[in-house]
Design a protein around this motif. Structure first.
Motif, PDB file in Angstrom:
ATOM      1  N   MET A   1       3.805   0.870 -20.138  1.00 31.98           N
ATOM      2  CA  MET A   1       4.265  -0.476 -20.468  1.00 31.98           C
ATOM      3  C   MET A   1       3.485  -1.041 -21.652  1.00 31.98           C
ATOM      4  O   MET A   1       4.054  -1.668 -22.560  1.00 31.98           O
TER       5      MET A   1
ATOM      6  N   ALA B   1      12.120  -9.244 -22.816  1.00 34.52           N
ATOM      7  CA  ALA B   1      11.261  -8.319 -22.077  1.00 34.52           C
ATOM      8  C   ALA B   1      11.827  -8.056 -20.685  1.00 34.52           C
ATOM      9  O   ALA B   1      11.855  -6.914 -20.219  1.00 34.52           O
TER      10      ALA B   1
ATOM     11  N   SER C   1       4.159  -5.401 -16.328  1.00 40.41           N
ATOM     12  CA  SER C   1       3.177  -4.361 -16.025  1.00 40.41           C
ATOM     13  C   SER C   1       2.384  -4.671 -14.759  1.00 40.41           C
ATOM     14  O   SER C   1       2.124  -3.776 -13.952  1.00 40.41           O
TER      15      SER C   1
ATOM     16  N   MET D   1       4.990  -1.915 -25.343  1.00 44.53           N
ATOM     17  CA  MET D   1       4.826  -3.249 -25.921  1.00 44.53           C
ATOM     18  C   MET D   1       4.332  -3.159 -27.360  1.00 44.53           C
ATOM     19  O   MET D   1       4.857  -3.833 -28.261  1.00 44.53           O
TER      20      MET D   1
ATOM     21  N   CYS E   1       5.901  -8.592 -21.224  1.00 44.47           N
ATOM     22  CA  CYS E   1       5.526  -7.205 -20.917  1.00 44.47           C
ATOM     23  C   CYS E   1       4.313  -7.144 -19.998  1.00 44.47           C
ATOM     24  O   CYS E   1       4.237  -6.298 -19.099  1.00 44.47           O
TER      25      CYS E   1
END
Length: 399
Positions: free
Chosen positions: A290, A263, A109, A294, A105
């Protein structure tokens, strides 16, 4: 039939249906509310009905509902039923996938999201043509994405109906028709806004339903300490298996790699997730989404994993699968609801509404993303391009 008789050694089987009128009302309210949200979203957006409004919410969506929608789209009904079953039958090694999911993640991002967002794409397959200047590559990517979504939607729709037949008594065909019609209706009427706002409702129902089951059943077996103790004695607490054999079901390394891949699949190169990130005003908001996603994904999955341990603590001395009370491993949580909580009016309805919310959330996200992909494909097919193609074909024939 008494609850003890269902689980005991009498050999009696679980009845096919346990739904009460109250349960049907709760389930129906979820369905009707989802349709209502779609209709309201469609009416409000009618005055500014553009492609950007329908597919991306004009890129002005509020981040709070978008965050719920991201989470709801990634937590399918298969997750709700499959993850607890994995903990129940095979132990907790799969939990370690979160150690791969979190850095995945962070990578999305900081690297992937800024690229896609700043290009102002509508479909992520457009990136293939922009980056490699190949229309053929983009077309192949689009076909692969469509094929994946069609198969995934089929699995997300069909698999839970089989497991939930133990609770609702509804046939597989009936469940598929209800969910397919409801989902198709509200995403057609309201577009991405309907999907996002219904995702908020469905994600909340999903969380409430699972929390209700977990809290009540944990209390019944004597608390969190008892759940952990029974799971430990039963060999279900496995977290750091460094076995490198490819024949091992789950190891530390394989689960961490799986988490990173999850992910990428759920968020990084996922059309429905990209539409959520692209529907907010700024890149910074998108990156913050994001991080929220997460955290939410991690917490929900920990809840699902714990639900499997709760089920094991409830049935460690009499497994419903080996005793013939259930036919498939992923029926363990629906069986737990019926077996332990059927005396509580409405709990079965809340649980089924939660699972079906997971189905609707996933289907609507995939359905809206397919609409987006197909729009981009067909928007490039103009009358002029068709005439030009026809002319070339005719000239080639004469040559």
């Amino acid at each position: 039939m008494e609850t003890e008789d269902v689980l005991g050694t009498s050999g009696k089987e679980l009845p096919a249906a346990k739904f009460t009128p109250v349960d049907y009302i709760i389930f129906s309210l979820m369905v009707v509310t989802s349709i209502g949200i779609g209709v309201i979203s469609g009416i409000r957006s009618r005055s500014r009905a553009t492609t950007q409004e329908y597919l991306l919410g004009s890129r002005t969506m509020s981040p709070v509902p978008v965050a719920f929608s991201l989470l709801g789209g990634a937590i399918s009904a298969i997750s709700l039923l499959g993850n607890p079953a994995e903990m129940y039958f095979f132990g907790t090694q799969l939990v370690m996938n979160l150690l791969g999911f979190i850095p995945g993640c962070l990578f999305i991002s900081q690297v992937i999201t800024p690229i896609f967002y700043q290009l102002k794409l509508v479909s992520i397959t457009e990136y293939l043509q922009v980056r490699f200047e190949s229309r053929l590559l983009r077309t192949l990517g689009t076909l692969c994405l469509l094929l994946f979504n069609f198969i995934y939607m089929g699995l997300c729709l069909y698999a839970p109906t089989l497991s939930l037949s133990i609770v609702t008594g509804l046939s597989t065909s009936t469940s598929i028709l209800i969910l397919g019609f409801v989902c198709t209706f509200y995403i057609t009427i309201g577009g991405v806004k309907a999907v996002i706002y219904t995702d908020v409702l469905q994600t909340l129902i999903l969380l409430i339903g699972m929390l209700l089951v977990v809290i009540i059943c944990t209390t019944d077996v004597g608390g969190v300490g008892s759940v952990w103790s029974v799971a430990e004695r039963g060999g279900r607490i496995i977290l750091f298996d460094f076995n490198t054999s490819p024949y091992e079901r789950h190891t530390f390394l394989s689960t961490v790699i799986f988490g990173f891949n999850a992910a990428m699949m759920h968020v990084g190169i996922n059309q429905s997730a990209y539409q959520r990130f692209a529907s907010v005003r700024t890149l910074q908001i998108s990156k913050n989404l994001m991080m929220v996603f997460m955290l939410g994904y991690t917490m929900v999955h920990l809840l699902l994993y714990y639900a499997g341990l709760v089920a094991f603590a409830s049935y460690w001395d009499c497994d419903p699968l080996t005793s013939g009370r259930i036919e498939k491993p992923d029926q363990i949580i629906p069986f737990l609801v019926i077996n332990k909580l059927s005396h509580l009016t409405g709990v079965a309805g809340v649980f089924v509404a939660a699972v079906y919310s997971g189905v609707l959330s996933t289907l609507s996200s995939c359905g809206n993303s397919i609409t987006c992909i197909l729009h981009i494909v067909f928007s490039d097919i103009t009358l002029e391009s068709l005439i030009s193609l026809a002319s070339k074909l005719v000239l080639n024939e004469f040559e």
